[in-house]
Scaffold this active site. Sequence first.
Site, short mmCIF file in Angstrom:
data_model
loop_
_atom_site.label_atom_id
_atom_site.label_comp_id
_atom_site.label_asym_id
_atom_site.label_seq_id
_atom_site.Cartn_x
_atom_site.Cartn_y
_atom_site.Cartn_z
N PRO A 117 20.64 -26.83 -50.97
CA PRO A 117 19.86 -27.60 -51.96
C PRO A 117 18.73 -28.37 -51.28
O PRO A 117 18.88 -28.89 -50.18
CB PRO A 117 20.91 -28.55 -52.57
CG PRO A 117 22.23 -27.91 -52.30
CD PRO A 117 22.07 -27.18 -51.00
N GLY A 118 17.59 -28.44 -51.99
CA GLY A 118 16.47 -29.22 -51.49
C GLY A 118 15.57 -28.51 -50.52
O GLY A 118 14.68 -29.13 -49.93
N THR A 122 13.15 -23.47 -55.97
CA THR A 122 12.46 -23.58 -57.25
C THR A 122 10.95 -23.74 -57.04
O THR A 122 10.15 -23.19 -57.79
CB THR A 122 13.01 -24.78 -58.05
OG1 THR A 122 14.43 -24.63 -58.21
CG2 THR A 122 12.37 -24.86 -59.42
N HIS A 335 25.10 -23.45 -27.14
CA HIS A 335 25.95 -22.54 -27.93
C HIS A 335 25.13 -21.36 -28.45
O HIS A 335 25.50 -20.19 -28.27
CB HIS A 335 26.57 -23.31 -29.09
CG HIS A 335 27.49 -22.50 -29.94
ND1 HIS A 335 28.86 -22.58 -29.83
CD2 HIS A 335 27.25 -21.57 -30.90
CE1 HIS A 335 29.42 -21.74 -30.68
NE2 HIS A 335 28.45 -21.13 -31.36
N GLU A 336 24.01 -21.64 -29.10
CA GLU A 336 23.19 -20.57 -29.66
C GLU A 336 22.53 -19.74 -28.56
O GLU A 336 22.31 -18.53 -28.74
CB GLU A 336 22.13 -21.15 -30.59
CG GLU A 336 22.68 -21.89 -31.79
CD GLU A 336 23.56 -21.01 -32.66
OE1 GLU A 336 23.23 -19.82 -32.84
OE2 GLU A 336 24.58 -21.50 -33.15
N HIS A 339 24.99 -16.97 -27.56
CA HIS A 339 24.92 -15.85 -28.49
C HIS A 339 23.66 -15.02 -28.27
O HIS A 339 23.70 -13.79 -28.20
CB HIS A 339 24.92 -16.37 -29.93
CG HIS A 339 26.23 -16.91 -30.40
ND1 HIS A 339 27.39 -16.17 -30.43
CD2 HIS A 339 26.55 -18.14 -30.89
CE1 HIS A 339 28.37 -16.91 -30.92
NE2 HIS A 339 27.89 -18.12 -31.19
N ASP A 411 32.54 -18.53 -35.79
CA ASP A 411 32.55 -17.40 -34.86
C ASP A 411 33.97 -16.89 -34.64
O ASP A 411 34.22 -15.67 -34.62
CB ASP A 411 31.94 -17.80 -33.51
CG ASP A 411 30.49 -18.24 -33.64
OD1 ASP A 411 29.79 -17.69 -34.51
OD2 ASP A 411 30.08 -19.14 -32.90
#
Length: 507
Positions: A117-118, A122, A335-336, A339, A411
């Site tokens: 949301p946000g 829309t 961490h990323e 990967h 993960d």
Amino acid sequence: MRLSILTRPEVIAFAILIIGTAIVTLRMTRPGGRFSGRRKGGRAVATAGGGETAFKVEQVDRNDPKSRMESVTFADVAGLDEAISELREVVDYLRDPHRFERLGAHMPKGVLLYGQPGCGKTLLARALAGETGVPFFYMSATSFVEKFVGLGASRVRQLFDSAKRSAPCIIFIDELDAIGRHRSADTTGEREFDHTLNALLVELDGFAGSAGVMIIGATNRPELIDTALMRPGRFDRRIQVDRPDRTGREKILRLHADAKPVSRRVDWGEVAAHTAGLTPAELANIVNEGCLLAARRHRDRVAPEDIDEAVSRVLAGTRSARLMSDEEKELIGVHEAGHALLSVLLRGVQPPSRVSIVNRGAAFGRSPWSTTDDREVLTKRELMAQLIVLMGGRAAEMQVFGQPSTRAEDDLDHAAGLARRMVERLAMTGRFELAGRTDEGTRGKDEGEGGKEVRELLEKAEQAARTILGDNANDLRTIAETLVLKETLTASELQDLVRGGSFVSEA
């Protein structure tokens, strides 16, 4: 004397005429009436829906300056460059369909915008309508929901009938999961929801078709959408509207500040650096809060201290999971990076189009680091490579910090599911007696029969990940530091950072 005048026949007839005219006028101008449409400022707006407003359609008149001023275009949207680039093709088609039809290309039937949301779903739909200038039908999916069976389906048919008469046009359905969620097996309790969804499916790809009608759906919960809606020919494209990175946040802040008297001493790049994890709506709120504080202090311009206090106000009401401190950004970056580095070095795994520390949504029930291709046949080596990538984030944390974190929760869920499938369904560890069992058959007392093999696969994958990351520690550190600084890396930028050749995983 006065009473005798009121009782004259001509006076009574005149009063009856006035009352009758008023009643007829009210009946014909109420919502859903014959003349419920209204014209205002070059923008045609019409409502319909059996006594209640079921949908609204509006069309921007490009020759009317007031209409252009009221409309929203892509120029009014910042920080969503990837989503805008996906939607520009739709704009080109609606403006010049013959250029595509000449080559046999057809307009996508539907586009699903999903994200938190946000984030601007829309707003993107409104900007698409402003760019194309075609009729734009807006409907909240909750408007279809009724306790009486058949009313929701009737409103769906009415919406598409009106849209077909205005084709080419756009239908925007907000909160699509309200009517598009998975159909239940219950034949009594959820009949209205199922009827409404069935009517939507028929209209999207029925016998008669809906030529020239494009449907845009928006949802915060894409995993709840029924699979029948997601097949090609209905919602052909899925566009993730994500929380912006540092560059996107700076663009959003500048966009909202351009029309306001903000001091030039405000460093929006610095503000963007301290608002990691915030949505565009929250960034807009920061600028508005700064203006409110400046007005309260009787300033002529918004000062840097007003913006600083506004940031503190917005962050104070933000959940800690959404706001990242420097320590958390460093941990998530490592961490990323684990990967990402493994996805480049291992064969059988396609690197993602972008790597980011801002958001980590597992949309459609898939991990961001699961396989990105749709092949049905995969070898054991390729599945092991995917397992290693899934365990790479946890392995990088162990390599750098010496302990794991909660970042690896999703993960581990996907890695354990993949390992159990390899053991119990695919018999890749030699347990043929476990193959062919249904989900129900593997529960209860049988659930732990392949547990030893599953654990061994996961341990082997994590150990392989730690070994590879240890051999490429410099690349891991470079990717992690760049992610902390830029927050987002494209696939090409990731490839440029990685040195050396590829590593072939062994099963």
